[in-house]
Design an enzyme around this catalytic site. Structure first.
Site, PDB file in Angstrom:
ATOM      1  N   ASP A  40       0.817 -14.722 -13.168  1.00  0.00           N
ATOM      2  CA  ASP A  40       1.025 -16.121 -13.115  1.00  0.00           C
ATOM      3  C   ASP A  40       2.383 -16.436 -13.613  1.00  0.00           C
ATOM      4  OD1 ASP A  40      -0.936 -18.454 -12.964  1.00  0.00           O
ATOM      5  OD2 ASP A  40      -1.688 -16.735 -12.304  1.00  0.00           O
ATOM      6  N   THR A  41       3.066 -16.977 -13.407  1.00  0.00           N
ATOM      7  CA  THR A  41       4.516 -16.889 -13.324  1.00  0.00           C
ATOM      8  C   THR A  41       5.126 -18.265 -13.073  1.00  0.00           C
ATOM      9  OG1 THR A  41       4.282 -14.688 -12.436  1.00  0.00           O
ATOM     10  CG2 THR A  41       6.361 -15.800 -12.030  1.00  0.00           C
ATOM     11  N   ILE A  42       6.326 -18.453 -13.605  1.00  0.00           N
ATOM     12  CA  ILE A  42       7.104 -19.642 -13.255  1.00  0.00           C
ATOM     13  C   ILE A  42       8.406 -19.178 -12.632  1.00  0.00           C
ATOM     14  CG2 ILE A  42       6.100 -21.116 -15.026  1.00  0.00           C
ATOM     15  CD1 ILE A  42       9.704 -20.039 -15.448  1.00  0.00           C
TER      16      ILE A  42
END
Length: 577
Positions: free
Chosen positions: A384-386
């Site tokens: 999950d990452t930005i």
């Protein structure tokens, strides 16, 4: 060449007007130049500005970046501030316990620089350790999935080399939101709720991220005083507070108490690496990615395979174009599964994998009439990452991605530090013959990849698509949307995407047999889907989610204009002034 024409300060209300599109109404001429065929999938206008721009997955982070720019900071300063805010307001996706990668365009030297701020496995982590405990794979959560977090050292490296403002100033917005609280936005609230049970199973995580046993709902004001204290330690004492001081000691103590392998000594040994980005030319555009341990070169491999085909004539969303893109993805990801690994520990044939000659050999495996049910890796060697991006008026730009991997990473908050530790270590293979095999002090395969595009030696696009295995195939889709199908920077992200779930994972473990499954968002025609199925693809119409989150800034050097796009699949916003 710079973009700056005048240095006026613009109040935040104007930024919000820009975000909503009100202040962009007069720019139809600019947008028309970027969008010659008219809008088809757009949810909103692209944001157009001259002095600076930030595109992130949460508006509070975008606004923090703009405030840093308006106070005299540059794009790199603003990116650090925004990333720190995202660790507060989107804690399941990123934070001090995760890793970071970035590509920087430096206006002064007129070149790109790559930063690999990913951490390594604990020195006590060995294949034998896991085998003795009956593990065929490293657990996807819990303390055995930890690797050293590289984020804070990444901030330090970026600021030391390219920044202009003190770290305390850059972390001040994040500290404010952690102490005073912030209202939880809609998509983030849903992701938080999805992790409620996992957080509740770990006492320290529940104490940090749940309120009366529940995740905060949309609009609830959430505070994280523990995270504020950790951020303040770093603001006051620098990166050593994290890697050699009180935070490192707290992580080591917690790790020992829950049976983890990560020790304070592992954090003390951490160092980020400056690397040279690598590129391929696609129809006159130089597309840049970072070399492994990330998966960025998979996007370059796919572009090489697609370049001989006239996608523009086929048209966006046509079965012919979609088929070619899916088949190119299959071949690139088979190579990804076999070859991509930490280049300090494995021989990765990067130059061969992204060469046009290798693509020409692999091209023969693409049948325009039939899906490949059994793709295999190539032989590149005769061996999950930005996500967020910021650009400033001086011509600097940064493409930055930061992640915990799964939602809230390992699910563990170490003591009262206020952030979750990532679970990137679960991507190692427990197979002695695999390039990505677990070894002490080794970087795991990584899915997070920033990207950049130049044209004629000038910056053209800073962009990325977050979302695990979706990222490289997402990079290719938005680039084809812009370069082949004439979409502007906003529409390229709004347009429906496909996601191929293929036959191999980077650990070498099979995820699905044969040709895998193609999931598609709504927006593709039933006719195209039926035609794909006739070619042998298994196509599934998917519910929302799983197709990544895109942010981008088009850098129009000739007109002195920045054009931003932000994905409606996230809570984010592009803002400019």
């Amino acid at each position: 060449m710079t973009l700056r024409h005048s240095p006026p300060f613009v109040p935040l209300i104007t930024l919000l007007l820009l975000w909503s599109g009100i202040a962009v109404m007069s720019s139809s001429k600019i947008l028309a130049a970027d969008r010659p065929h008219g809008p088809r999938h757009k949810t909103r206008s692209a944001v157009v500005a001259r002095e600076g721009m930030a595109a992130t997955s949460q508006p509070l982070a975008s606004a923090a970046a703009i405030r840093i720019l308006q106070a005299g900071g540059n794009a790199i300063d603003a990116a650090i501030a925004a990333d720190a805010v995202l660790g507060v307001v989107e804690p399941m996706s990123c934070g001090m316990g995760g890793d970071l990668f970035a590509i920087v365009w430096d206006a002064k030297s007129r070149r790109l620089y790559g930063l690999n701020a990913s951490g390594r496995s604990p020195r006590a982590a060995t294949i034998a350790y896991f085998r003795q405990r009956g593990h065929d794979q490293i657990p996807t959560s819990g303390p055995l999935s930890w690797s050293v977090p590289g984020c804070v050292d990444g901030w330090d490296q970026l600021r030391s080399r390219f920044g202009s403002r003190p770290l305390a100033e850059l972390l001040a917005p994040a500290i404010h939101y952690a102490e005073a609280g912030f209202p939880v936005s809609e998509i983030i609230a849903g992701d938080w709720r999805a992790s409620e049970r996992a957080l509740g199973a770990v006492p320290t995580s529940a104490a940090c991220y749940l309120v009366d046993g529940h995740a905060p709902r949309v609009g609830d004001v959430f505070r994280n005083p523990d995270l504020a204290r950790s951020l303040r330690l770093v603001a006051d004492s620098g990166r050593d507070a994290f890697y050699r001081g009180a935070i490192a000691e707290a992580i080591g103590t917690y790790s020992q108490s829950v049976g983890g392998l990560l020790a304070a000594e592992d954090l003390a040994a951490h160092a980020s690496s400056w690397v040279d980005p690598v590129s391929v030319n696609y129809r006159g555009y130089d597309v840049w990615e970072l070399p492994p341990n990330g998966q960025g070169i998979a996007a370059l491999q796919m572009l090489n395979l697609l370049e001989p085909h006239d996608l523009k004539t086929m048209g966006f969303g046509s079965a012919e174009a979609l088929h070619l893109m899916i088949e190119a993805k299959k071949l690139a990801y088979e190579d990804r599964a076999r070859y991509y690994a930490d280049m300090d520990k494995a021989k990765v044939p990067v130059n061969e994998l992204i060469s046009k000659a290798y693509a020409a050999r692999r091209q023969k495996l693409i049948d325009p009439a039939k899906a490949n049910a059994g793709p295999v890796p190539g032989e590149p060697l005769q061996a999950d990452t930005i996500y967020m991006t910021v650009a400033d008026g001086q011509g600097n730009a940064i493409s930055l991605i930061q992640s915990n991997f799964n939602g809230f990473g390992s699910g563990h908050v170490p003591g009262k530090l206020g952030f979750a530790l990532q679970n990137r270590g679960c991507l190692f293979a427990l197979d002695e013959s695999h390039a990505n095999r677990l070894e002490p002090g080794k970087r795991p395969f990584h899915t997070i990849i920033p990207a950049f595009v130049t044209r004629d030696g000038k910056p053209w696009l800073s962009f990325g698509v977050m979302g695990g295995d979706m990222q490289a195939q997402g990079h290719v889709q938005v680039l084809c949307n812009m370069i082949d199908f004439g979409m502007d920077v906003q529409e390229a992200g709004d347009a429906p995407r496909f996601r191929h779930l293929g036959s191999s994972e980077p650990t070498g473990q099979p995820a699905a047999q044969g040709g895998g499954t193609v999931t598609v968002e709504s927006g593709f025609s039933d006719e195209a889907i039926r035609a794909l199925e006739a070619k042998g693809h298994k196509v599934v119409k998917a519910q929302p989610g799983g197709f990544g989150g895109y942010q981008a800034i088009r850098i129009d050097i000739d007109r002195g204009v920045l054009i931003g796009g932000s994905d409606p699949r996230k809570d984010g916003a592009a803002m400019g002034y």
